[in-house]
Design an enzyme around this catalytic site. Structure first.
Site, short mmCIF file in Angstrom:
data_model
loop_
_atom_site.label_atom_id
_atom_site.label_comp_id
_atom_site.label_asym_id
_atom_site.label_seq_id
_atom_site.Cartn_x
_atom_site.Cartn_y
_atom_site.Cartn_z
N GLY A 1 48.25 -70.25 -93.54
CA GLY A 1 47.01 -70.63 -92.65
C GLY A 1 46.60 -69.73 -91.36
CE LYS B 1 42.46 -82.45 -94.01
NZ LYS B 1 43.90 -82.00 -94.25
CB THR C 1 40.59 -75.62 -94.94
OG1 THR C 1 41.13 -74.30 -96.02
CG2 THR C 1 42.28 -75.64 -94.50
CD1 TRP D 1 30.01 -66.36 -85.51
CD2 TRP D 1 31.56 -68.14 -85.04
NE1 TRP D 1 29.33 -67.52 -86.12
CE2 TRP D 1 30.59 -68.58 -85.72
CE3 TRP D 1 32.42 -69.32 -84.56
CZ2 TRP D 1 29.96 -70.09 -85.84
CZ3 TRP D 1 32.02 -70.76 -85.01
CH2 TRP D 1 30.75 -71.81 -85.71
CG ASP E 1 52.44 -76.06 -105.60
OD1 ASP E 1 51.68 -76.72 -104.72
OD2 ASP E 1 52.31 -75.56 -106.37
CG LEU F 1 46.69 -74.89 -87.17
CD1 LEU F 1 46.40 -75.04 -85.84
CD2 LEU F 1 46.59 -76.48 -87.86
CB THR G 1 39.23 -82.57 -89.97
OG1 THR G 1 38.11 -82.32 -89.73
CG2 THR G 1 39.00 -83.87 -91.48
CB ALA H 1 44.65 -78.98 -96.20
CE1 TYR I 1 39.41 -79.71 -95.98
CE2 TYR I 1 37.57 -80.37 -94.11
CZ TYR I 1 38.84 -80.10 -94.34
OH TYR I 1 39.88 -79.78 -93.56
#
Ligand SMILES: NC(=O)c1ccc[n+]([C@@H]2O[C@H](COP(=O)([O-])OP(=O)(O)OC[C@H]3O[C@@H](n4cnc5c(N)ncnc54)[C@H](OP(=O)(O)O)[C@@H]3O)[C@@H](O)[C@H]2O)c1
Length: 277
Positions: free
Chosen positions: A35, A157, A83, A182, A57, A37, A122, A81, A153
């Site tokens: 991902g 979380k 996301t 961006w 998994d 991050l 988050t 996650a 979401y």
């Protein structure tokens, strides 16, 4: 902060992660390594083990247990996650399975092998209304009550944080970041945030991961790791000067007004932790 001052743990050899006094060392395991991050963390923590989703998994307890038994981690950074915030509204069950059930599996596996869990959470676990008093003191602190939340979401979380607490040694890290560039034509002027770019947040999380045992041993269970307060529009302008202003009404999903996190506790720890590369 109720924590005692951190001490400098001895660097561990190879892909081992230094643990607190008396603990065994072992590898650092990263979930979600493919991902946004995860890719940054892999570059910063080159010795981390980062199995693919096919190899681990999180929704499949057998897969998680087998990977943990094979890899024997001492520290687990759980960044896998679901996301996609708008998609989570349409695919609630899938989002819940990955974020809540997946975190339960990872936390239980940590408990089984004695690993420390660093759970990536988050700013969306907070309601995020406009509150001048909170803004004046620097934003949400670790001790502030979470919820209610704005979207599916965020709810998953929030529930995931409770699952993460099943691991006896856990550290919940609330953060928020954007990809290096961006990605949109617009940025919201009416959302206050402490988001930063992923290449700014990842080094903080890598440092934290290396020192996670010290933090947990000192009693730290939740940490906010984010950037300075700004608006989404101003954040966007830092890397896309021609970004156009927009409002969150255009997002198509409910978003908070102000989820600025106070990262003061992390900053005071960070000042005393020598970066180890
Ligand atoms: N991005 C943000 O703005 C933001 C803000 C605050 C907190 N966070 C949190 O930070 C963490 C990382 O977010 P990100 O933006 O880097 O996520 P991302 O780019 O969407 O990547 C998600 C990662 O999770 C993996 N994954 C999904 N389902 C999985 C499963 N069933 N089993 C194993 N792995 C699975 C994906 O693997 P595949 O490549 O196989 O799909 C991918 O590696 C998440 O916990 C997120 O909630 C993100």
């Amino acid at each position: 902060m109720s924590a005692a001052p951190p001490h400098a743990a001895a660097p561990a050899p190879g892909n081992a992660v230094g643990h607190g006094a008396g603990d065994a060392a072992g590898p650092l395991l990263l979930t979600g390594g493919s991902g946004r991050l995860g890719r940054e963390l892999r570059a910063l923590l080159p010795d981390a083990l980062a199995p693919t989703r096919a190899e681990l998994d999180v929704t499949d307890v057998v897969s998680v247990r087998a990977a943990f038994a094979r890899l024997g981690p001492a520290v687990v950074v759980h960044a896998a996650a679901f996301t996609d915030v708008p998609a989570a509204e349409r695919e609630r069950a899938a989002c819940w399975r990955v974020n809540v059930l997946g975190t339960r599996h990872v936390a239980d596996a940590c408990a089984e092998v004695g690993a420390l869990l660093v759970h990536v959470s988050t700013d969306y676990v907070f309601w995020g209304d406009t509150d001048p008093e909170r803004a004046a003191r620097g934003g949400y602190r670790e001790s502030d009550p979470t919820g209610p939340v704005r979207n599916a979401y965020a709810l998953s979380k929030l529930a995931a944080e409770d699952e993460a607490r099943r691991a006896p040694r856990h550290l919940i890290v609330r953060t928020s970041f954007r990809p290096r560039a961006w990605p949109y034509a617009t940025g919201f002027t009416d959302v206050r945030t402490s988001q930063a770019y992923v290449d700014e947040i990842a080094p903080e999380l890598a440092l934290l991961a290396r020192h996670a045992a010290e933090l947990v041993d000192a009693g730290v269970r939740v940490l906010h790791v984010a950037g300075p307060p700004t608006t989404v529009f101003e954040l966007a302008r830092r890397r896309k000067p021609d970004v156009a202003p927009a409002t969150k009404a255009e997002a198509g999903v409910a978003l908070p007004d102000d989820v600025v996190l106070d990262s003061g506790m992390w900053r005071s720890w960070r000042a005393r932790l020598a970066p180890r590369r």
